[in-house]
Design a protein around this motif. Sequence first.
Motif, PDB file in Angstrom:
ATOM      1  N   GLU A  94      -7.398   4.746  -6.872  1.00  0.00           N
ATOM      2  CA  GLU A  94      -7.574   6.153  -6.501  1.00  0.00           C
ATOM      3  C   GLU A  94      -6.327   6.754  -5.858  1.00  0.00           C
ATOM      4  OE1 GLU A  94     -10.157   7.916  -7.410  1.00  0.00           O
ATOM      5  OE2 GLU A  94     -10.905   6.101  -8.390  1.00  0.00           O
ATOM      6  N   ILE A  95      -5.194   6.102  -5.985  1.00  0.00           N
ATOM      7  CA  ILE A  95      -3.971   6.626  -5.393  1.00  0.00           C
ATOM      8  C   ILE A  95      -3.640   7.994  -6.001  1.00  0.00           C
ATOM      9  CG2 ILE A  95      -2.480   5.469  -7.093  1.00  0.00           C
ATOM     10  CD1 ILE A  95      -0.378   5.149  -4.913  1.00  0.00           C
ATOM     11  N   PRO A  96      -3.250   8.985  -5.193  1.00  0.00           N
ATOM     12  CA  PRO A  96      -2.814  10.263  -5.754  1.00  0.00           C
ATOM     13  C   PRO A  96      -1.587  10.058  -6.657  1.00  0.00           C
ATOM     14  CG  PRO A  96      -3.238  10.479  -3.408  1.00  0.00           C
ATOM     15  CD  PRO A  96      -3.281   9.004  -3.722  1.00  0.00           C
ATOM     16  N   ILE A  97      -1.632  10.644  -7.841  1.00  0.00           N
ATOM     17  CA  ILE A  97      -0.537  10.486  -8.809  1.00  0.00           C
ATOM     18  C   ILE A  97       0.012  11.854  -9.186  1.00  0.00           C
ATOM     19  CG2 ILE A  97       0.164   9.572 -11.042  1.00  0.00           C
ATOM     20  CD1 ILE A  97      -2.182   7.648 -10.937  1.00  0.00           C
ATOM     21  N   VAL A  98       1.315  12.021  -9.013  1.00  0.00           N
ATOM     22  CA  VAL A  98       2.004  13.255  -9.390  1.00  0.00           C
ATOM     23  C   VAL A  98       2.856  12.968 -10.623  1.00  0.00           C
ATOM     24  CG1 VAL A  98       3.645  15.034  -8.689  1.00  0.00           C
ATOM     25  CG2 VAL A  98       2.043  14.075  -7.009  1.00  0.00           C
ATOM     26  N   ALA A  99       2.626  13.709 -11.695  1.00  0.00           N
ATOM     27  CA  ALA A  99       3.388  13.522 -12.927  1.00  0.00           C
ATOM     28  C   ALA A  99       4.755  14.175 -12.803  1.00  0.00           C
ATOM     29  CB  ALA A  99       2.628  14.127 -14.109  1.00  0.00           C
ATOM     30  N   LEU A 100       5.772  13.485 -13.261  1.00  0.00           N
ATOM     31  CA  LEU A 100       7.110  14.054 -13.397  1.00  0.00           C
ATOM     32  C   LEU A 100       7.344  14.251 -14.886  1.00  0.00           C
ATOM     33  CD1 LEU A 100       9.106  11.748 -10.931  1.00  0.00           C
ATOM     34  CD2 LEU A 100       7.993  13.932 -10.442  1.00  0.00           C
ATOM     35  N   THR A 101       7.526  15.494 -15.310  1.00  0.00           N
ATOM     36  CA  THR A 101       7.608  15.750 -16.737  1.00  0.00           C
ATOM     37  C   THR A 101       8.632  16.816 -17.070  1.00  0.00           C
ATOM     38  OG1 THR A 101       6.350  16.524 -18.666  1.00  0.00           O
ATOM     39  CG2 THR A 101       5.671  17.367 -16.529  1.00  0.00           C
ATOM     40  N   ALA A 102       9.356  16.587 -18.153  1.00  0.00           N
ATOM     41  CA  ALA A 102      10.305  17.580 -18.654  1.00  0.00           C
ATOM     42  C   ALA A 102       9.595  18.641 -19.467  1.00  0.00           C
ATOM     43  CB  ALA A 102      11.384  16.902 -19.495  1.00  0.00           C
ATOM     44  N   ARG A 103       8.306  18.416 -19.738  1.00  0.00           N
ATOM     45  CA  ARG A 103       7.506  19.362 -20.521  1.00  0.00           C
ATOM     46  C   ARG A 103       6.379  19.879 -19.636  1.00  0.00           C
ATOM     47  NH1 ARG A 103       5.668  16.248 -25.791  1.00  0.00           N
ATOM     48  NH2 ARG A 103       4.850  18.335 -26.245  1.00  0.00           N
ATOM     49  N   ALA A 128       0.846  -1.197   0.000  1.00  0.00           N
ATOM     50  CA  ALA A 128       0.000   0.000   0.000  1.00  0.00           C
ATOM     51  C   ALA A 128       0.882   1.248   0.000  1.00  0.00           C
ATOM     52  CB  ALA A 128      -0.907  -0.005   1.219  1.00  0.00           C
ATOM     53  N   PHE A 129       0.639   2.153  -0.943  1.00  0.00           N
ATOM     54  CA  PHE A 129       1.396   3.397  -1.044  1.00  0.00           C
ATOM     55  C   PHE A 129       0.449   4.585  -0.902  1.00  0.00           C
ATOM     56  CE2 PHE A 129       3.976   0.280  -3.303  1.00  0.00           C
ATOM     57  CZ  PHE A 129       5.249   0.544  -2.794  1.00  0.00           C
ATOM     58  N   ASP A 130       1.007   5.692  -0.415  1.00  0.00           N
ATOM     59  CA  ASP A 130       0.211   6.909  -0.231  1.00  0.00           C
ATOM     60  C   ASP A 130       0.178   7.775  -1.475  1.00  0.00           C
ATOM     61  OD1 ASP A 130      -0.438   6.762   2.734  1.00  0.00           O
ATOM     62  OD2 ASP A 130       1.749   6.574   2.773  1.00  0.00           O
ATOM     63  N   VAL A 131       1.193   7.665  -2.317  1.00  0.00           N
ATOM     64  CA  VAL A 131       1.261   8.504  -3.515  1.00  0.00           C
ATOM     65  C   VAL A 131       2.207   7.849  -4.519  1.00  0.00           C
ATOM     66  CG1 VAL A 131       3.162   9.933  -2.615  1.00  0.00           C
ATOM     67  CG2 VAL A 131       1.627  10.879  -4.348  1.00  0.00           C
ATOM     68  N   LEU A 132       1.940   8.107  -5.804  1.00  0.00           N
ATOM     69  CA  LEU A 132       2.784   7.600  -6.886  1.00  0.00           C
ATOM     70  C   LEU A 132       3.374   8.777  -7.654  1.00  0.00           C
ATOM     71  CD1 LEU A 132       3.851   5.380  -8.859  1.00  0.00           C
ATOM     72  CD2 LEU A 132       1.665   5.610 -10.089  1.00  0.00           C
ATOM     73  N   LEU A 133       4.697   8.772  -7.824  1.00  0.00           N
ATOM     74  CA  LEU A 133       5.383   9.727  -8.687  1.00  0.00           C
ATOM     75  C   LEU A 133       5.609   9.032 -10.013  1.00  0.00           C
ATOM     76  CD1 LEU A 133       8.095  11.020  -6.164  1.00  0.00           C
ATOM     77  CD2 LEU A 133       5.751  11.844  -6.505  1.00  0.00           C
ATOM     78  N   LEU A 134       5.036   9.585 -11.082  1.00  0.00           N
ATOM     79  CA  LEU A 134       4.994   8.873 -12.362  1.00  0.00           C
ATOM     80  C   LEU A 134       5.643   9.688 -13.475  1.00  0.00           C
ATOM     81  CD1 LEU A 134       4.056   6.578 -14.197  1.00  0.00           C
ATOM     82  CD2 LEU A 134       1.756   7.576 -14.166  1.00  0.00           C
ATOM     83  N   ASP A 135       6.702   9.168 -14.043  1.00  0.00           N
ATOM     84  CA  ASP A 135       7.368   9.803 -15.172  1.00  0.00           C
ATOM     85  C   ASP A 135       6.463   9.734 -16.398  1.00  0.00           C
ATOM     86  OD1 ASP A 135       9.254  10.943 -16.841  1.00  0.00           O
ATOM     87  OD2 ASP A 135      10.377   9.079 -17.128  1.00  0.00           O
ATOM     88  N   MET A 136       6.355  10.839 -17.127  1.00  0.00           N
ATOM     89  CA  MET A 136       5.489  10.871 -18.302  1.00  0.00           C
ATOM     90  C   MET A 136       6.103  10.163 -19.507  1.00  0.00           C
ATOM     91  SD  MET A 136       2.628  12.406 -17.563  1.00  0.00           S
ATOM     92  CE  MET A 136       1.910  13.195 -19.009  1.00  0.00           C
TER      93      MET A 136
END
Length: 235
Positions: free
Chosen positions: A75-84, A44-52
């Motif tokens: 429904e996990i919170p997802i934060v996008a990691l993006t160079a754009r 179980a994770f609280d948040v996902l950091l996701l590369d685009m």
Amino acid sequence: MRVLILDDDEELGSLMQPVLAKYGMALSLSHAPSQAFEQLDRDAFDVLLLDMMLPELDGMAVCRAIRSSGKPYAEIPIVALTARAELTDRIVALEGGFDDFVAKPVEMRELVARIGAVVRRKRDDGGVVAPEPEADAHSGLHLSPTHMSAVYGPYAVNLTELELRVLTALADAEGVILSRADILTHIGYTEQSDPAMIDTIIYRVRQKFRDQGLASDFIKTLRGQGYCIKAEQNS
């Protein structure tokens, strides 16, 4: 707090681990979508950091797969990691199911703030469906959290969660001008968040209503001040 990162840059996650640990965040690393899904199924994770930008699947495809999975982590919170981080990219991320985004190269204090913000919003929501609000007599705007929709006069559109939050903040203000910073606070973000996010969300709402045939905007822009909903319906 448990954080999972999916990024094919193996060095990035290793560099983040000791920094996030100082803020009480345990970072687990995955470098391919298949590996990330295995970890999500197992822990179980609280948040996902996701590369685009990923080799197997792009970040948007991974996000869609998570949201439609029907599993506990859907429904996990997802934060996008993006160079754009242009306007179009922000729109795509927010409309595609991401909760927030951080531009690369990553500034760690910003990342920590955004992780904290998305986790707090998820906790505050509590998974409880809000009751249907009455029509806003001030503006003629009807908002439905249950159906994720808005009705203005004869025009109805579907909304994303962030669009609903922004419209709710403006409707609750009853014609009072809200700055972008005010709106960010109302929707659960911090002062470190990019205020241009509000412009993006309002642009999308306006466009949805234009596509339905609404000729004039009910969201009023006051240059240098912010936004408010017009007191009188003009359809």
